[in-house]
Design a protein around this motif. Sequence first.
Motif, PDB file in Angstrom:
ATOM      1  N   ALA A 286      16.274  -1.257   5.306  1.00  0.00           N
ATOM      2  CA  ALA A 286      15.415  -0.271   6.317  1.00  0.00           C
ATOM      3  C   ALA A 286      15.363   1.288   5.737  1.00  0.00           C
ATOM      4  N   GLY A 287      16.533   1.525   5.264  1.00  0.00           N
ATOM      5  CA  GLY A 287      16.461   3.044   4.480  1.00  0.00           C
ATOM      6  C   GLY A 287      15.600   2.964   3.400  1.00  0.00           C
ATOM      7  N   HIS A 288      15.640   1.858   2.540  1.00  0.00           N
ATOM      8  CA  HIS A 288      14.786   1.904   1.515  1.00  0.00           C
ATOM      9  C   HIS A 288      13.185   1.905   1.788  1.00  0.00           C
ATOM     10  N   TRP A 289      12.882   1.010   2.656  1.00  0.00           N
ATOM     11  CA  TRP A 289      11.406   1.055   3.009  1.00  0.00           C
ATOM     12  C   TRP A 289      10.985   2.294   3.589  1.00  0.00           C
ATOM     13  N   ARG A 290      11.807   3.137   4.281  1.00  0.00           N
ATOM     14  CA  ARG A 290      11.362   4.564   4.535  1.00  0.00           C
ATOM     15  C   ARG A 290      11.159   5.472   3.473  1.00  0.00           C
ATOM     16  N   ASN A 291      12.115   5.203   2.468  1.00  0.00           N
ATOM     17  CA  ASN A 291      11.945   6.183   1.474  1.00  0.00           C
ATOM     18  C   ASN A 291      10.838   5.595   0.563  1.00  0.00           C
ATOM     19  N   LEU A 292      10.654   4.574   0.550  1.00  0.00           N
ATOM     20  CA  LEU A 292       9.406   3.833  -0.193  1.00  0.00           C
ATOM     21  C   LEU A 292       8.200   4.513   0.246  1.00  0.00           C
ATOM     22  N   PHE A 293       7.995   4.192   1.581  1.00  0.00           N
ATOM     23  CA  PHE A 293       6.719   4.622   2.365  1.00  0.00           C
ATOM     24  C   PHE A 293       6.717   5.951   2.356  1.00  0.00           C
ATOM     25  N   LEU A 294       7.541   6.944   2.336  1.00  0.00           N
ATOM     26  CA  LEU A 294       7.369   8.462   2.270  1.00  0.00           C
ATOM     27  C   LEU A 294       6.948   8.848   0.839  1.00  0.00           C
ATOM     28  N   LEU A 295       7.454   8.264  -0.172  1.00  0.00           N
ATOM     29  CA  LEU A 295       7.162   8.607  -1.407  1.00  0.00           C
ATOM     30  C   LEU A 295       5.584   8.118  -1.835  1.00  0.00           C
ATOM     31  N   ARG A 296       5.346   6.799  -1.381  1.00  0.00           N
ATOM     32  CA  ARG A 296       3.958   6.156  -1.473  1.00  0.00           C
ATOM     33  C   ARG A 296       2.935   7.362  -0.841  1.00  0.00           C
ATOM     34  N   ALA A 301       6.537  15.074  -3.387  1.00  0.00           N
ATOM     35  CA  ALA A 301       6.932  16.428  -2.511  1.00  0.00           C
ATOM     36  C   ALA A 301       7.961  16.136  -1.597  1.00  0.00           C
ATOM     37  N   VAL A 302       8.343  14.866  -1.254  1.00  0.00           N
ATOM     38  CA  VAL A 302       9.267  14.613  -0.187  1.00  0.00           C
ATOM     39  C   VAL A 302      10.690  14.520  -1.063  1.00  0.00           C
ATOM     40  N   LEU A 303      10.837  14.319  -2.134  1.00  0.00           N
ATOM     41  CA  LEU A 303      11.891  14.099  -2.935  1.00  0.00           C
ATOM     42  C   LEU A 303      13.058  15.023  -2.468  1.00  0.00           C
ATOM     43  N   PRO A 304      12.909  16.482  -2.316  1.00  0.00           N
ATOM     44  CA  PRO A 304      13.906  17.368  -1.792  1.00  0.00           C
ATOM     45  C   PRO A 304      14.585  17.007  -0.820  1.00  0.00           C
ATOM     46  N   SER A 305      13.707  16.564   0.161  1.00  0.00           N
ATOM     47  CA  SER A 305      14.323  16.400   1.577  1.00  0.00           C
ATOM     48  C   SER A 305      15.176  15.170   1.586  1.00  0.00           C
ATOM     49  N   LEU A 306      14.995  14.280   0.758  1.00  0.00           N
ATOM     50  CA  LEU A 306      15.542  12.729   0.625  1.00  0.00           C
ATOM     51  C   LEU A 306      16.826  13.138   0.022  1.00  0.00           C
ATOM     52  N   ALA A 307      17.174  14.006  -0.718  1.00  0.00           N
ATOM     53  CA  ALA A 307      18.377  14.484  -1.393  1.00  0.00           C
ATOM     54  C   ALA A 307      18.956  13.027  -2.122  1.00  0.00           C
ATOM     55  N   LEU A 308      18.203  12.462  -3.138  1.00  0.00           N
ATOM     56  CA  LEU A 308      18.373  11.459  -3.719  1.00  0.00           C
ATOM     57  C   LEU A 308      18.932  11.808  -5.420  1.00  0.00           C
ATOM     58  N   ASP A 310      18.833  11.542  -9.423  1.00  0.00           N
ATOM     59  CA  ASP A 310      17.816  11.452 -10.259  1.00  0.00           C
ATOM     60  C   ASP A 310      17.415   9.914 -10.643  1.00  0.00           C
ATOM     61  N   ASP A 311      18.486   9.044 -10.723  1.00  0.00           N
ATOM     62  CA  ASP A 311      18.252   7.682 -11.080  1.00  0.00           C
ATOM     63  C   ASP A 311      17.822   6.991  -9.980  1.00  0.00           C
ATOM     64  N   GLU A 312      18.233   7.263  -8.782  1.00  0.00           N
ATOM     65  CA  GLU A 312      17.416   6.523  -7.730  1.00  0.00           C
ATOM     66  C   GLU A 312      16.327   6.996  -7.112  1.00  0.00           C
ATOM     67  N   ALA A 313      15.744   8.106  -7.462  1.00  0.00           N
ATOM     68  CA  ALA A 313      14.531   8.737  -7.111  1.00  0.00           C
ATOM     69  C   ALA A 313      13.733   7.870  -8.252  1.00  0.00           C
ATOM     70  N   ALA A 314      14.014   7.985  -9.375  1.00  0.00           N
ATOM     71  CA  ALA A 314      13.188   7.371 -10.289  1.00  0.00           C
ATOM     72  C   ALA A 314      12.874   5.753 -10.301  1.00  0.00           C
ATOM     73  N   TRP A 315      13.942   5.301  -9.680  1.00  0.00           N
ATOM     74  CA  TRP A 315      13.935   3.506  -9.283  1.00  0.00           C
ATOM     75  C   TRP A 315      12.964   3.518  -8.195  1.00  0.00           C
ATOM     76  N   LEU A 316      12.924   4.497  -7.098  1.00  0.00           N
ATOM     77  CA  LEU A 316      12.195   4.214  -5.945  1.00  0.00           C
ATOM     78  C   LEU A 316      10.947   4.540  -6.130  1.00  0.00           C
ATOM     79  N   ARG A 317      10.469   5.669  -7.118  1.00  0.00           N
ATOM     80  CA  ARG A 317       9.094   5.882  -7.623  1.00  0.00           C
ATOM     81  C   ARG A 317       8.620   4.742  -8.071  1.00  0.00           C
ATOM     82  N   ASP A 318       9.441   3.847  -8.931  1.00  0.00           N
ATOM     83  CA  ASP A 318       8.674   2.720  -9.748  1.00  0.00           C
ATOM     84  C   ASP A 318       8.542   1.500  -8.723  1.00  0.00           C
TER      85      ASP A 318
END
Length: 454
Positions: A286-296, A301-308, A310-318
Amino acid sequence: MKHLSLAARYRPQTFAQVAGQEMVVAALSRAAERDSPAPAYLLSGTRGVGKTTIARIFAKALNCEHAPAAEPCNECAQCRKIAAGAHVDVTEIDGASNNSVEDARALREHIGYAPMDGRYKVFIVDEAHMLSRSAFNALLKTLEEPPERVVFIFATTEAHKFPVTIVSRCQHFVFRHLSEDALAAHLVRTLRAEGRDYEDAAVRLIARRAAGSVRDAMSLLDQTLALGGARLDAETTRQVLGLAGQELFTRLLVALSAQDCAEAATTTRDLLQRGVDIGFFIRELAGHWRNLFLLRQTGGAVLPSLALPDDEAAWLRDMAARFSPPHLHAAWQMTLDAQRGITQSPEPAAALELLLLNLALLPRLLPVERLDALTPPGAPRADSAPAGPMPEAAPAVTAGPDREGSPRHEPPARSAERPARHAGADAAPALGDACGEARPAPPAPEPELPSPDL
């Protein structure tokens, strides 16, 4: 030498060492500094957030030899006795095993005596919601007009079970869940005090798994350090705690984006074979779905508030680029709705597999209102009646056989358009006996004549 857990070794001894709960700490610290405690306090909140710990610190601050003070010194004889649980005026009571009205009466008789060694008599009742209603009623008068220098502290995880008459006589403080950042900072302080090397991802993982409980976080850290290596890393932490890794989530999200039911079922089987905690897996999903939806929706722009990391942020973008925003929103909602049902299901593995298959087929699951748009022109709708005359019904077979033993067929019912020849005999159906033989219909009753006026 007896081994102490990390939760016991690093239990806060002053208000300043308490993680979170700033409002509660400020109120009790000021009451101790002003030497004006309330007769009774009610501390409520989930497990492991510091209710009993803060009650002990408050008892030390009230009875410290340097009191009144905002903090206990932890060096005088009074503080040391309370910390060791050997102070005669500070009593900790287990509400689960001392819940009868006789226990409450004995406590009420003991309250009447003045403090023997300290400045205040403090009664800490843990799991106080386990007290019976008769025990609560026995304490009503004492809480309303307590003796001088007596303080009650009730700690509970279920404040809704308290009678309103008790709550109204207490100062009620609600302890909140600690945030992931606060728990991670507390774990980092513990690791540095232990002299252990660590990865930030591993600390974040334990803090997320603890779900706001400091005691759970310390227990999970103790377990990981005991079974892991010299360095706390994310991979070992996931293996020790039975958590799904990023490789497994990658396989699952790729399968869901491709609507691959076979791979989704295979991933479910791998989860069960690895002994993954299903409840925490659904929370992470459920947390991944939330982050994926916000990134999509918002991009980077939402990455600073997610506090992820760098490798996890790149993975979620993909991963976010593989789904449409409606798909992500619906998958997030579906996972949240199914979370409680899966964890409480008698077959959690089957319920989890059904959820993952539904997520894979989510783009094909259409509401009923859209079925009309998919119906070819001229084709009958599923909810409409067939056009044309109804076919003639087959002759009904009665339960009784005829004289030769074969089933007897009744003639089809007379059409509604055919007029009845007689309103009496022909309109009424013939009556049959148990052998299937027809009997004449009973005669129609004589019409009643109006009685003459008298």
